[in-house]
Design an enzyme around this catalytic site. Sequence first.
Site, short mmCIF file in Angstrom:
data_model
loop_
_atom_site.label_atom_id
_atom_site.label_comp_id
_atom_site.label_asym_id
_atom_site.label_seq_id
_atom_site.Cartn_x
_atom_site.Cartn_y
_atom_site.Cartn_z
N TRP A 1 43.80 36.84 48.52
CA TRP A 1 43.40 35.51 48.64
C TRP A 1 43.37 34.96 49.88
CZ3 TRP A 1 42.75 31.59 45.11
CH2 TRP A 1 42.88 31.86 43.93
N TRP B 1 45.20 20.80 53.22
CA TRP B 1 45.15 21.21 51.69
C TRP B 1 45.54 20.05 51.26
CZ3 TRP B 1 42.61 25.66 51.24
CH2 TRP B 1 43.01 26.69 52.26
N ASN C 1 36.52 41.70 39.83
CA ASN C 1 36.57 41.49 41.10
C ASN C 1 35.65 40.53 41.48
OD1 ASN C 1 37.81 42.18 44.07
ND2 ASN C 1 35.56 42.83 44.52
N GLU D 1 36.98 51.64 48.23
CA GLU D 1 37.78 50.48 47.60
C GLU D 1 39.46 50.96 47.55
OE1 GLU D 1 36.68 47.45 47.07
OE2 GLU D 1 34.91 48.17 47.86
N TRP E 1 40.67 49.66 50.71
CA TRP E 1 41.13 48.49 50.73
C TRP E 1 42.31 48.36 50.34
CZ3 TRP E 1 39.50 44.20 53.31
CH2 TRP E 1 38.10 44.22 53.74
N TRP F 1 45.78 28.38 48.86
CA TRP F 1 45.82 29.89 48.35
C TRP F 1 46.99 30.06 47.44
CZ3 TRP F 1 48.96 33.03 50.83
CH2 TRP F 1 49.11 32.90 51.98
C1 LIG Z 1 41.74 36.52 44.82
C2 LIG Z 1 41.83 38.09 44.58
C3 LIG Z 1 43.25 38.52 44.18
C4 LIG Z 1 43.29 39.83 43.85
N1 LIG Z 1 44.51 40.32 43.21
C5 LIG Z 1 44.61 41.60 43.17
C6 LIG Z 1 45.98 41.78 42.61
O1 LIG Z 1 47.09 41.36 42.64
N2 LIG Z 1 46.14 43.50 42.25
C7 LIG Z 1 45.15 44.36 42.55
O2 LIG Z 1 45.18 45.61 42.25
N3 LIG Z 1 43.68 43.79 43.17
C8 LIG Z 1 43.73 42.47 43.19
N4 LIG Z 1 42.46 42.18 43.92
C9 LIG Z 1 41.45 43.19 44.18
C10 LIG Z 1 40.59 43.47 43.17
O3 LIG Z 1 39.93 42.44 42.45
C11 LIG Z 1 41.00 44.56 41.98
O4 LIG Z 1 41.86 45.74 42.57
C12 LIG Z 1 40.08 44.97 41.18
O5 LIG Z 1 39.17 44.08 40.58
C13 LIG Z 1 40.61 45.91 40.25
O6 LIG Z 1 39.70 46.40 39.27
P1 LIG Z 1 39.34 47.91 38.98
O7 LIG Z 1 40.81 48.75 39.01
O8 LIG Z 1 38.42 48.18 38.00
O9 LIG Z 1 38.71 48.14 40.51
P2 LIG Z 1 37.46 49.44 40.87
O10 LIG Z 1 36.35 48.71 41.37
O11 LIG Z 1 37.50 50.37 40.09
O12 LIG Z 1 38.74 49.84 42.26
C14 LIG Z 1 39.47 50.90 42.18
C15 LIG Z 1 40.93 50.39 42.73
O13 LIG Z 1 40.62 50.20 44.38
C16 LIG Z 1 41.57 49.01 44.74
N5 LIG Z 1 40.68 47.81 44.73
C17 LIG Z 1 39.52 47.53 44.39
N6 LIG Z 1 38.98 46.38 45.26
C18 LIG Z 1 40.16 45.94 46.06
C19 LIG Z 1 40.28 44.95 46.69
N7 LIG Z 1 39.10 44.08 47.02
N8 LIG Z 1 41.28 44.69 47.70
C20 LIG Z 1 42.42 45.77 47.42
N9 LIG Z 1 42.34 46.98 46.41
C21 LIG Z 1 40.94 47.10 45.80
C22 LIG Z 1 42.26 48.73 43.30
O14 LIG Z 1 43.55 49.30 43.22
C23 LIG Z 1 41.32 49.27 42.15
O15 LIG Z 1 41.87 49.57 40.97
C24 LIG Z 1 42.14 40.88 44.10
C25 LIG Z 1 40.94 40.23 44.35
C26 LIG Z 1 40.86 38.78 44.81
C27 LIG Z 1 39.54 38.43 45.07
#
Ligand SMILES: Cc1cc2nc3c(=O)[nH]c(=O)nc-3n(C[C@H](O)[C@H](O)[C@H](O)COP(=O)(O)OP(=O)(O)OC[C@H]3O[C@@H](n4cnc5c(N)ncnc54)[C@H](O)[C@@H]3O)c2cc1C
Length: 469
Positions: A376, A300, A335, A269, A272, A353
Amino acid sequence: MKIIHWLREDLRLFDNPALHYAASQGDVVPVFIYPEGLGSASYWWLHHSLRHLADSLREKGVPLILRTGEPTVVIREIAKDIDADAVVWNRVYSPSGITLGEAMKCELSRDGVANQSFNGQLLIEPTKIFNKQGKPFKVFTPFWRHCLSVLNPSELLPKPDFKKHSMHLESDSLDDWGLRPTKPDWASGLKRLWQPGERGAQDRWHRFIETSANKYLGGRDFPSKPNTSLLSPHLVFGEISPRQLWHDTNECIAIQAVDSSNGNKFLSEIGWREFSRYLLVHFPSIEERPFNERFNAFPWQDNSVLIEAWKRGKTGYPIVDAGMRELWHTGYMHNRVRMIVASFLTKHCLSHWKHGMDWFWDTLVDADIANNTASWQWVAGCGADASPYFRIFNPILQGDKFDKDGTYIKQWVPELKDLPKKYINKPWEADELTLSVANVKLGKHYPFPIVDHTQARNAALAAYQVIKQ
Ligand SMILES: Cc1cc2nc3c(=O)[nH]c(=O)nc-3n(C[C@H](O)[C@H](O)[C@H](O)COP(=O)(O)OP(=O)(O)OC[C@H]3O[C@@H](n4cnc5c(N)ncnc54)[C@H](O)[C@@H]3O)c2cc1C
């Protein structure tokens, strides 16, 4: 030697390469310049993060200087005032961040001030990773596999010891920046959940490692369970480094405190996060336009009534509404639920989006140009390595699968708290008696669905045909 450390998205002392270098060379002047264009929730976070950083620096005998203005002008002015020998900073990888970094380099060099930038934000420099054809990767799995084969993050850097100096510089007052909401103060839910700043980041990280990391793989998709790290806003503001997450996780795997499947899933993650910055560096236009250009012609519909209902958590689909209300109250959304609400907006409501991205930008404490844009576009089907547009989440089934007993929904949509599990994701199917026992009158206490799932799905697929042909 007098060195300015231009703080950007690196509000920490531990494992901060530019700050560490500056402190090893001479007297450090840390400067943070008011950033234009953040969302309201991010400004709230920034206030507290800066307060915390200023306290930490003061304990070490160094004042944090706050200034407002065009960054190249501000930094050059300070450099002139103190006759600085050098300016250092950690790089920012958004298109505007890169442009600003390059302008800073150019202007300082023209003034004859030495300058150097560092990587404090990523495990790997985006410009060093290419596929076998020498082109940028467009798909996550080969990108991350390649990263894993070359990754070798250097050792973590301790918090620097600063030399005391007698340079006195004017600083704006943080309170005068007015970053916190006042009338009304909508931040009470944010205050309850978050502790912005480096200490909050370290606490959150250690709690995750100790209590949740071993549940990550199987548990990260369930929004009512605290199985993810909640590190995202701390990472966005640079209060903790991804290198620390990398080293600590691998160390925990090595001593079997965290099993490798959970630890590696967590690191992927973080992968990602690297990938979304990588994409933005190599394809900067995705901040504005779809990665898949075919989507420029997507029909859209942008119905403002539907968009407004979505923002307010009043769509009549409980899992969607729970997510949107969690976002409004806490500045965060799980997420899995982000994916559900984004799919609902772009597919069920046929809204661009960008409407969703803008709302997230204003309301998320972890609003991040790279992750927000890439995610997005990923959900909308137009991004790199995207989920195909025709894969349309069914909000009822998603709710039944990931919030089976309705714990998450009942927390954020309390008007449904007495509804039996069977109907929690589809209250409109409950009979009159069940609704009345649960004190729910549809259309009064809780809305009817703003769109019919099957009709909306068919309309989305028909719209997709327009660009498919
Ligand atoms: C529509 C949409 C918009 C989003 N907008 C953002 C945003 O503006 N900022 C943001 O940080 N994340 C965003 N995310 C990704 C993700 O949802 C969040 O990073 C995550 O929910 C943060 O929770 P956590 O720190 O507990 O994640 P954990 O599951 O603990 O993951 C650890 C770290 O990995 C990174 N990460 C995790 N999932 C993703 C992912 N899918 N893409 C990129 N990095 C990821 C984040 O930095 C996160 O803190 C978005 C996802 C979606 C579907």
